[in-house]
Design an enzyme around this catalytic site. Structure first.
Site, PDB file in Angstrom:
ATOM      1  N   ARG A  66      -4.949   1.946   1.103  1.00  0.00           N
ATOM      2  CA  ARG A  66      -5.893   1.994   0.622  1.00  0.00           C
ATOM      3  C   ARG A  66      -6.426   1.224  -0.316  1.00  0.00           C
ATOM      4  O   ARG A  66      -5.925   0.750  -0.083  1.00  0.00           O
ATOM      5  CB  ARG A  66      -3.718   2.554  -0.878  1.00  0.00           C
ATOM      6  N   HIS A  98      -2.469   0.878  -6.700  1.00  0.00           N
ATOM      7  CA  HIS A  98      -2.106   2.643  -6.411  1.00  0.00           C
ATOM      8  C   HIS A  98      -2.629   3.870  -7.596  1.00  0.00           C
ATOM      9  O   HIS A  98      -2.619   4.281  -7.384  1.00  0.00           O
ATOM     10  CB  HIS A  98      -0.521   1.783  -6.889  1.00  0.00           C
ATOM     11  N   TYR A 120      -0.111  -8.505  -4.629  1.00  0.00           N
ATOM     12  CA  TYR A 120       0.571  -8.378  -3.427  1.00  0.00           C
ATOM     13  C   TYR A 120      -0.297  -8.413  -2.563  1.00  0.00           C
ATOM     14  O   TYR A 120       0.468  -8.103  -1.629  1.00  0.00           O
ATOM     15  CB  TYR A 120       1.782  -7.247  -3.196  1.00  0.00           C
TER      16      TYR A 120
END
Length: 396
Positions: free
Chosen positions: A276, A280, A289
């Site tokens: 990805r 998100h 993160y």
């Protein structure tokens, strides 16, 4: 006498009685195991056998998909979409899933799979209607053979199994392809769907796009399995591990799984190892993160770049072809931008449309209450307008 002491029971190395013969596996698990490394075609000698027409078709769809993702992301920043979960970097899996299906088959997408729906032929505006907040779905699932985009994790998987099983019972030559992310494999619906599919030998293909993160949770904190594809063995179906950024490899494996299901061979679990690249959604800060260096490493394994190398090596990447492909992608983006910038004409009463064929008593009551509120609001607005007109008419 206990069951382990029945005649015919075996003894293990310790000399203790073992289970009777009936315990033995129904199938040999070895053929179900995925390869130790993700299956690839691009960059290998096997790539030379890929049909040139398929390569150019995949490339055009990848470029179109990348532009669709970019435009949808821009619309979100402009406030035209409430949210957009981008599939940038995952286009190979999305496109291959759509192209592997026949018209009569069904696609069961997750919320991140708008591109797969568009690649299957769905109007891009209809694909984004849910994310805009205008409709529950935005398109007729039966017309397009695309189930509603699923926001709850993995709940579309049992639905896919149910449709596929029902089609088989009716004698319909239909396969269901269900898409889910790595985070969805931690949901109970995932395991229930795989179990039912294998027991019923339903014609369904499960495609897990392992993009590394369930929002901010890395795969290592979700599963201790050797791979997500290994989970297939526990349910009695084949598992395939594929390079999710290798478009022709994805297309080949998915096509084989669809054909196997159509022949009555049962379900397959496919794990596409991808990444990805973007956050998100627009509400996520991925820098909290993961490091930028990790993202850049994956950009070097971009699905479009990988395919461009193969096309160039076979003299299939002409300037005219690249220009035509990009022009087509820009035309799609321009049309999407123009139509999404128009203010939608919405009727609040549509909240009750396409929920139940026959409305329940509770829904009828709620619809009547909303109708009364809307009528009262309209009447109040009409009175205010009339009063304003009277005031303007009374001025000297």
């Amino acid at each position: 006498m206990t069951v382990l002491e029945q005649p015919g029971s075996s003894r293990n190395k310790s000399g203790l009685p073992g289970p009777p013969p009936a315990w033995r596996p129904r199938v040999d698990p070895a053929p179900l195991l995925p390869d130790p490394e993700p299956y690839r075609l691009l960059g290998t000698d096997a790539a030379r056998r890929i049909d040139p027409d398929l390569l150019t078709r995949l490339y055009a769809q990848l470029v179109r998909g990348r532009r669709f993702n970019a435009q949808a992301t821009a619309l979100t920043r402009q406030g035209r979409l409430a949210v957009y979960p981008s599939s940038t970097g995952q286009e190979a899996s999305e496109v291959a899933a759509a192209l592997a299906l026949e018209d009569r088959d069904w696609l069961f997408p997750s919320y991140r799979d708008t591109l797969a729906a568009v690649a299957r032929g769905l109007d891009p505006v209809q694909a984004l209607t849910l994310l805009r907040g205008d409709w529950h779905t935005g398109y007729d699932p039966h017309e397009h053979r695309i189930a509603p985009l699923c926001t709850p994790l993995a709940t579309q998987l049992p639905h896919a199994v149910g449709l596929a099983h029902a089609a088989r019972l009716k004698g319909d030559d239909v396969v269901a392809l269900a898409m889910v992310g790595d985070g969805g494999t931690s949901e109970g619906d995932f395991h229930e769907a795989l179990n039912f599919a294998a027991v019923w030998q339903a014609p369904v293909v499960f495609l897990v796009q392992n993009n590394g993160f369930a929002i901010s949770v890395p795969l290592a904190k979700q599963s201790a399995a050797p791979s997500l594809a290994h989970k297939a063995v526990g349910y009695g179906m084949p598992g395939r591990l594929v390079d999710g950024n290798d478009a022709p490899a994805m297309h080949e494996v998915l096509t084989e799984a669809v054909q196997r299901a159509r022949r009555g061979g049962g379900p397959t679990l496919i794990e596409a190892v991808t990444y990805r690249v973007e956050a998100h959604t627009n509400a996520d800060d991925a820098t909290r993160y993961r490091a930028d260096s990790e993202v850049e490493t994956w950009r070097a394994h971009d699905p479009i770049v990988l395919l461009e190398r193969e096309l160039a090596s076979r003299d299939l990447l002409s300037d005219a072809f690249v220009s035509t492909t990009r022009d087509g992608a820009e035309a799609l983006a321009a049309d999407l931008r123009e139509r999404m910038n128009a203010e939608p004409q919405l009727d609040p009463m549509d909240l009750f449309t396409h929920v139940y064929a026959d409305r329940t008593g509770q829904l009828r009551e709620q619809a009547a209450q909303l109708r009364a509120e809307l009528d009262a609001e309209a009447a109040g607005h009409a009175e205010e307008t009339a009063a304003a007109e009277t005031t303007r008419g009374a001025r000297p």
